[in-house]
Design an enzyme around this catalytic site. Sequence first.
Site, PDB file in Angstrom:
ATOM      1  N   ASP A 126       5.824 -14.595   7.032  1.00  0.00           N
ATOM      2  CA  ASP A 126       6.610 -13.791   7.950  1.00  0.00           C
ATOM      3  C   ASP A 126       8.079 -13.980   7.538  1.00  0.00           C
ATOM      4  OD1 ASP A 126       7.455 -12.643  10.489  1.00  0.00           O
ATOM      5  OD2 ASP A 126       7.838 -14.699  11.147  1.00  0.00           O
ATOM      6  N   ASP A 128      11.488 -13.290   9.809  1.00  0.00           N
ATOM      7  CA  ASP A 128      12.401 -13.832  10.831  1.00  0.00           C
ATOM      8  C   ASP A 128      11.790 -15.046  11.536  1.00  0.00           C
ATOM      9  OD1 ASP A 128      14.907 -12.030  11.296  1.00  0.00           O
ATOM     10  OD2 ASP A 128      13.249 -10.682  10.854  1.00  0.00           O
ATOM     11  N   ASP A 329       5.588 -17.112  12.985  1.00  0.00           N
ATOM     12  CA  ASP A 329       6.096 -17.792  14.177  1.00  0.00           C
ATOM     13  C   ASP A 329       6.056 -16.936  15.423  1.00  0.00           C
ATOM     14  OD1 ASP A 329       8.120 -15.975  13.468  1.00  0.00           O
ATOM     15  OD2 ASP A 329       9.565 -17.160  14.596  1.00  0.00           O
TER      16      ASP A 329
HETATM   17  O1  LIG Z   1       8.007 -10.078  11.725  1.00  0.00           O
HETATM   18  P1  LIG Z   1       9.345 -10.707  11.589  1.00  0.00           P
HETATM   19  O2  LIG Z   1       9.838 -10.753  10.186  1.00  0.00           O
HETATM   20  O3  LIG Z   1       9.402 -12.052  12.255  1.00  0.00           O
HETATM   21  O4  LIG Z   1      10.337  -9.738  12.396  1.00  0.00           O
HETATM   22  C1  LIG Z   1      10.274  -9.674  13.821  1.00  0.00           C
HETATM   23  C2  LIG Z   1      11.609  -9.174  14.353  1.00  0.00           C
HETATM   24  O5  LIG Z   1      12.584 -10.016  13.776  1.00  0.00           O
HETATM   25  C3  LIG Z   1      13.948  -9.692  14.001  1.00  0.00           C
HETATM   26  O6  LIG Z   1      14.294 -10.033  15.323  1.00  0.00           O
HETATM   27  C4  LIG Z   1      14.229 -11.416  15.586  1.00  0.00           C
HETATM   28  O7  LIG Z   1      15.145 -12.126  14.737  1.00  0.00           O
HETATM   29  C5  LIG Z   1      16.544 -11.792  14.968  1.00  0.00           C
HETATM   30  C6  LIG Z   1      17.370 -12.528  13.929  1.00  0.00           C
HETATM   31  O8  LIG Z   1      17.178 -13.897  13.983  1.00  0.00           O
HETATM   32  C7  LIG Z   1      16.908 -12.153  16.406  1.00  0.00           C
HETATM   33  O9  LIG Z   1      18.279 -11.834  16.657  1.00  0.00           O
HETATM   34  C8  LIG Z   1      16.015 -11.380  17.369  1.00  0.00           C
HETATM   35  O10 LIG Z   1      16.271 -11.769  18.694  1.00  0.00           O
HETATM   36  C9  LIG Z   1      14.531 -11.657  17.047  1.00  0.00           C
HETATM   37  O11 LIG Z   1      13.688 -10.845  17.840  1.00  0.00           O
HETATM   38  C10 LIG Z   1      14.223  -8.243  13.709  1.00  0.00           C
HETATM   39  O12 LIG Z   1      15.568  -7.946  14.038  1.00  0.00           O
HETATM   40  C11 LIG Z   1      13.260  -7.345  14.425  1.00  0.00           C
HETATM   41  O13 LIG Z   1      13.495  -5.993  14.069  1.00  0.00           O
HETATM   42  C12 LIG Z   1      11.847  -7.722  13.958  1.00  0.00           C
HETATM   43  O14 LIG Z   1      10.897  -6.890  14.560  1.00  0.00           O
END
Ligand SMILES: O=P(O)(O)OC[C@H]1O[C@H](O[C@H]2O[C@H](CO)[C@@H](O)[C@H](O)[C@H]2O)[C@H](O)[C@@H](O)[C@@H]1O
Length: 411
Positions: A126, A128, A329
């Site tokens: 993954d 983020d 995560d």
């Molecule tokens: O599937 P992933 O790669 O884990 O992406 C899921 C979402 O991640 C991001 O948002 C998350 O991380 C951001 C940066 O740390 C944080 O600010 C936010 O609150 C989290 O939800 C991304 O911006 C999303 O578009 C993804 O869907």
Amino acid sequence: MDLKSNHNAPVLTDSAPLSKSRLRRYHGLTLPYSPSGAPFSPNLLLSIPRRKTGVLDDVRSCGWLDAMKSSSPTHKKFAKDINHELSAPDPEVAYRTWLLKYPSALASFEQIANFAKGKRIALFLDYDGTLSPIVENPDNAFMSDDMRSIVKEVAKYFPTAIISGRSRDKVYEFVGLTELYYAGSHGMDIMGPVKQSVTDYHQNCIKSTDKQGNEVNLFQPAREFLPMIDEVFSSLVRITKDIKGATVENNKFCVSVHYRNVDQDNWISVWECVQDVIKKYPRLRLTHGRKVLEIRPTINWDKGKALEFLLESLDLSNCDDVLPIYVGDDRTDEDAFKVLRGEELWLWHFLYQNHRRKAMRITLSETQQRWTGYPKPEKRWESKIFVVYDDVCVNRGRSIDPFIMNLLAAR
Ligand SMILES: O=P(O)(O)OC[C@H]1O[C@H](O[C@H]2O[C@H](CO)[C@@H](O)[C@H](O)[C@H]2O)[C@H](O)[C@@H](O)[C@@H]1O
């Protein structure tokens, strides 16, 4: 995007074409996708009950505000879950007991390596919260150079893919490694190796070229939704513009509405804006992640399906000697954990809102896991659960690299 020849897994070899029944088993499909422009295949559409407001079941059952809060479980909730599991009244005692029950993955690496012996590993990551720290501004979720080097290194030996909720372009921009495969939009936009039988089976799978000019397979099962998603994105930007801290991110086949920087008193306004927009789109559904509401097509496709698709494309599915490892995560990663059963290694890295209690969890699963919360391991897995604690978590800047280093050392 060619796989290197020194991969343990010869991933570009095209074996005999897959039978339709075999593919159906992998993807849960009964018919191929509808051609572009035609109505979407009904078999791919998810039937999701909605109230008039368009609220999803999970949100409905605990109340929308609870759902928004629970997207990042607090330490209190974690302690409550542990207490419940161990029937201990004192959260601190419960937590310590829990730590004893689920030993560190790093300390148990020999056991994990033994399990992996003789197996071809395929690594799925993954982005983020796994490769990058969770930060306030999603545009600043950069991965460290150290993390990049280690992922680059691991990809020399094991086929490695990133499966993210971000748009594929965005996650590639962050990672910048050509030796990986990328699946964006929660798996609805996959660029993987060319495999003719996979291209033949999926109407929305076409041959394309990557940025380096290599031939690849491009699979976009929600292609028909692109105009709809763009429209929803514009509406959401417009409608949320006066909510301080709210941001909307276009992830190509899905849209994220972030409320991390919104005052909690205004979360209801964020929710209402989203409801106002999506009630006009019955073919879209709402899910939630870490301080984010996500609007996505109601198709039967998620990170789990993407993982299966990639394994198939890599010629690694249904092989006894393959060990897929998934590191994630978030709730959306659970879709991927669910498809890994039997002898696979699951890795769940979960973080807590207050960043005080963090852990990474590795499960050598014996059966499909049903997650109902954070973290509720099933009894029968106890001896096979390992946890990596605070000091290796991504938000402390060290992250999963020790685990990957160990994998490399053990190969
Ligand atoms: O599937 P992933 O790669 O884990 O992406 C899921 C979402 O991640 C991001 O948002 C998350 O991380 C951001 C940066 O740390 C944080 O600010 C936010 O609150 C989290 O939800 C991304 O911006 C999303 O578009 C993804 O869907």
